[in-house]
Scaffold this motif. Structure first.
Motif, short mmCIF file in Angstrom:
data_model
loop_
_atom_site.label_atom_id
_atom_site.label_comp_id
_atom_site.label_asym_id
_atom_site.label_seq_id
_atom_site.Cartn_x
_atom_site.Cartn_y
_atom_site.Cartn_z
N ASP A 133 0.79 -1.24 0.00
CA ASP A 133 0.00 0.00 0.00
C ASP A 133 0.82 1.29 0.00
O ASP A 133 0.36 2.32 -0.48
N LYS A 134 2.00 1.25 0.58
CA LYS A 134 2.74 2.51 0.73
C LYS A 134 3.36 2.95 -0.60
O LYS A 134 3.76 2.11 -1.41
N ILE A 135 3.41 4.27 -0.75
CA ILE A 135 4.09 4.81 -1.94
C ILE A 135 5.09 5.88 -1.50
O ILE A 135 4.90 6.52 -0.48
N VAL A 136 6.11 6.07 -2.31
CA VAL A 136 7.08 7.13 -2.05
C VAL A 136 6.98 8.16 -3.16
O VAL A 136 6.96 7.82 -4.35
N LYS A 137 6.86 9.43 -2.77
CA LYS A 137 6.93 10.54 -3.72
C LYS A 137 7.88 11.60 -3.15
O LYS A 137 8.38 11.42 -2.04
N PHE A 138 8.07 12.68 -3.91
CA PHE A 138 9.02 13.71 -3.48
C PHE A 138 8.33 15.06 -3.33
O PHE A 138 7.49 15.43 -4.16
N GLU A 139 8.74 15.75 -2.27
CA GLU A 139 8.12 17.04 -1.97
C GLU A 139 8.35 18.01 -3.13
O GLU A 139 9.46 18.12 -3.66
N GLY A 140 7.27 18.72 -3.50
CA GLY A 140 7.37 19.69 -4.58
C GLY A 140 7.10 19.10 -5.95
O GLY A 140 6.90 19.83 -6.91
N CYS A 141 7.10 17.76 -6.05
CA CYS A 141 6.67 17.14 -7.31
C CYS A 141 5.14 17.14 -7.32
O CYS A 141 4.50 17.05 -6.27
N ALA A 174 -1.55 8.73 5.01
CA ALA A 174 -0.52 8.06 5.83
C ALA A 174 0.25 7.02 5.01
O ALA A 174 1.36 6.62 5.38
N GLU A 175 -0.32 6.58 3.91
CA GLU A 175 0.37 5.60 3.06
C GLU A 175 1.34 6.27 2.09
O GLU A 175 2.06 5.61 1.36
N THR A 176 1.28 7.61 2.02
CA THR A 176 2.18 8.34 1.12
C THR A 176 3.39 8.86 1.90
O THR A 176 3.24 9.66 2.81
N ILE A 177 4.55 8.37 1.54
CA ILE A 177 5.78 8.82 2.20
C ILE A 177 6.41 9.87 1.29
O ILE A 177 6.64 9.61 0.11
N THR A 178 6.64 11.07 1.83
CA THR A 178 7.17 12.14 1.00
C THR A 178 8.61 12.44 1.40
O THR A 178 8.89 12.74 2.56
N LEU A 179 9.50 12.37 0.44
CA LEU A 179 10.93 12.59 0.70
C LEU A 179 11.41 13.80 -0.09
O LEU A 179 10.66 14.36 -0.90
N SER A 180 12.66 14.16 0.15
CA SER A 180 13.23 15.33 -0.48
C SER A 180 13.84 14.94 -1.84
O SER A 180 14.62 13.99 -1.92
N TYR A 181 13.47 15.69 -2.89
CA TYR A 181 13.97 15.41 -4.25
C TYR A 181 15.49 15.56 -4.27
O TYR A 181 16.05 16.46 -3.66
N ASN A 182 16.14 14.67 -4.95
CA ASN A 182 17.61 14.65 -5.09
C ASN A 182 18.33 14.21 -3.83
O ASN A 182 19.55 14.36 -3.74
N ILE A 184 19.14 11.05 -2.12
CA ILE A 184 19.09 9.59 -2.23
C ILE A 184 19.31 8.91 -0.87
O ILE A 184 18.80 7.82 -0.61
N ASP A 185 20.04 9.58 0.01
CA ASP A 185 20.25 8.99 1.34
C ASP A 185 18.91 8.78 2.06
O ASP A 185 18.69 7.75 2.71
N ALA A 186 18.02 9.77 1.95
CA ALA A 186 16.71 9.66 2.60
C ALA A 186 15.92 8.49 1.99
O ALA A 186 15.20 7.78 2.70
#
Ligand code: PLP
Length: 426
Positions: A133-141, A174-182, A184-186
């Motif tokens: 269920d979980k997805i990863v996207k990037f903030e600002g996209c 809550a299933e959407t995990i938002t990370l910082s674009y560029n 990769i460590d995160a």
């Protein structure tokens, strides 16, 4: 009072905020939106027949410029045969074959009516295929306005200050995990903790909804590696970059093979079209072959296919992207010289025919936080002064700009000359 003001007042009586898509309301820059009456080539004309050199291109689709005669002819010819049949037509297969030929990562493709539908469907498919269920996207996209993706989103949502919209159920967000674009460590850290639960990563391979941020070297390839390691689906959202940065998309430009790709904008040539496609094994999970449901009354509409296919044929000619890229570079080079001459802190990013302008002393701009730190007030003054000079830019500091085949050297020179005047005033 301008005719646009009159038309906008009237629209507000019947349409929320007077617009059918929020960022059109100029809420990112203030003032009244310009009402356009017609467009030709590189120009849009307002309802009082004032001409503007257009760098919005209907937010990306008009890569050939407006009202290209061959595209219009294809649309008319198709419309005369009937607008919609709700049954298969041969032109849908021609369109699918063309997309598969240009983007070899796509073995099977399904047409839909918008970029939002494409990403929403790709997400469901990735979840159905992986059973996660979980997805990863990037903030600002920005990936359109479906629930799962309207969490820390870019584009109009960011411009209007609602990157995470009320109305999205908390349980789904809550299933959407938002990370910082560029960063990769995160990504690696998140997968180390939750990788077995993550259905997919969805990413704009060049971020175009927080202005224009190219991927740092190694970022996209690392996403590919992480997805391979954890059995997650890598989705490239090429709604904006597809056929905009290169004939073979950002995936061709950077040499990365995603599992699924979403498309829109250019593939409709100005008509409402989206598509999602990718690996056969994943796409065969879709109904009627598989259990994941997705459908559309107007999907693959023949008139829309005619516009899109004509556009794809016209951009497939050798040298098209070399010329588009060079022209865009000339524009940005000229703007930089003009800004430097005026002592304005300014920089730009470019990938192919897509660009971003930033009022900042920091360079390069490669993170969302840097975009937020740019001088937004100066951008607003720049936008309005350029509009006054007959140059139509995106009415938001968080949107990419687009050059088309129709922009002539004289248009580029006129834009630089207008900016040289404007930079002295802002
Ligand atoms: N994905 C990206 C990268 C976009 O830029 C957009 C729209 O700007 C979308 C998805 C949504 O497409 P649409 O507005 O056609 O629904």
């Amino acid at each position: 009072m301008s005719l646009s003001s009159v038309l906008f007042s009237e629209a507000k009586k019947f349409i929320p905020g007077g617009v059918n898509s929020p960022v059109r309301s100029f809420s990112g820059v203030g003032g009244t939106p310009v009402y356009f009456d017609h467009a030709q080539g590189a120009y849009v004309f307002d309802s009082e027949n004032k001409r503007y050199i257009d760098y919005v291109g209907s937010w990306g689709p008009m890569i050939l410029g407006h009202a290209h005669p061959e595209v219009i002819a294809a649309v008319i010819q198709s419309a005369e045969k009937g607008l919609s049949f709700g049954a298969p037509t041969a032109i849908e297969t021609q369109m699918a074959a063309k997309i598969c030929a240009l983007l070899p990562s796509i073995e099977l493709v399904r047409m839909v009516n918008s970029g939002t539908e494409a990403t929403m469907s790709a997400l469901r498919l990735a979840r159905g295929y992986t059973g996660r269920d979980k997805i990863v996207k990037f903030e600002g996209c920005y990936h359109g306005h479906s629930d799962s993706l309207l969490v820390k989103a870019g584009s109009g949502a960011l411009t209007l200050g609602v990157p995470s919209s009320p109305g999205v159920p908390a349980a789904l967000a809550a299933e959407t995990i938002t990370l910082s674009y560029n960063d990769i460590d995160a990504v690696r850290q998140t997968f180390a903790e939750l990788g077995e639960q993550i259905a997919c990563i969805i990413v704009e391979p060049v971020a175009g909804n927080m202005n224009c941020i190219p991927p740092e070297p190694g970022f996209l390839v690392s996403l590919r590696e992480v997805c391979d390691q954890y059995g997650s689906v890598l989705i490239f959202d090429e709604v904006m970059t597809g056929f905009r940065v290169d004939l073979h998309g950002a995936q061709g430009l950077y040499g990365i093979t995603p599992d699924l790709t979403t498309l829109g904008k250019v593939i409709g040539g100005g008509m409402p079209v989206g598509a999602f496609g990718g690996k056969r094994a994943i796409m065969e999970y879709l109904a009627p072959l598989g259990p994941v449901y997705q459908a559309g009354t107007l999907s693959g509409n023949p008139v829309a296919m005619a516009a899109g296919l004509a556009t794809l044929e016209l951009i497939s000619v050798p040298g098209f992207y070399v010329e588009l890229t060079a022209k865009t570079s000339r524009l940005l080079h000229g703007l930089q010289l003009a800004a430097d001459a005026a002592g304005i802190g300014f920089t730009s990013n470019q990938v192919g025919g897509m660009f971003g302008l930033f009022f900042t002393d920091q360079t390069p701009v490669s993170r969302f936080s840097q975009v937020l730190a740019c001088d937004q007030e100066r951008f607003k003054r720049f936008f309005h002064a350029m509009l006054g000079q007959g140059i139509y830019l995106a009415p938001s500091a968080f949107e990419a700009g687009f050059v088309s085949q129709a922009h002539s050297d004289a248009d580029i020179a006129a834009t630089i000359s207008a900016a040289a005047t404007v930079f002295q005033q802002i």
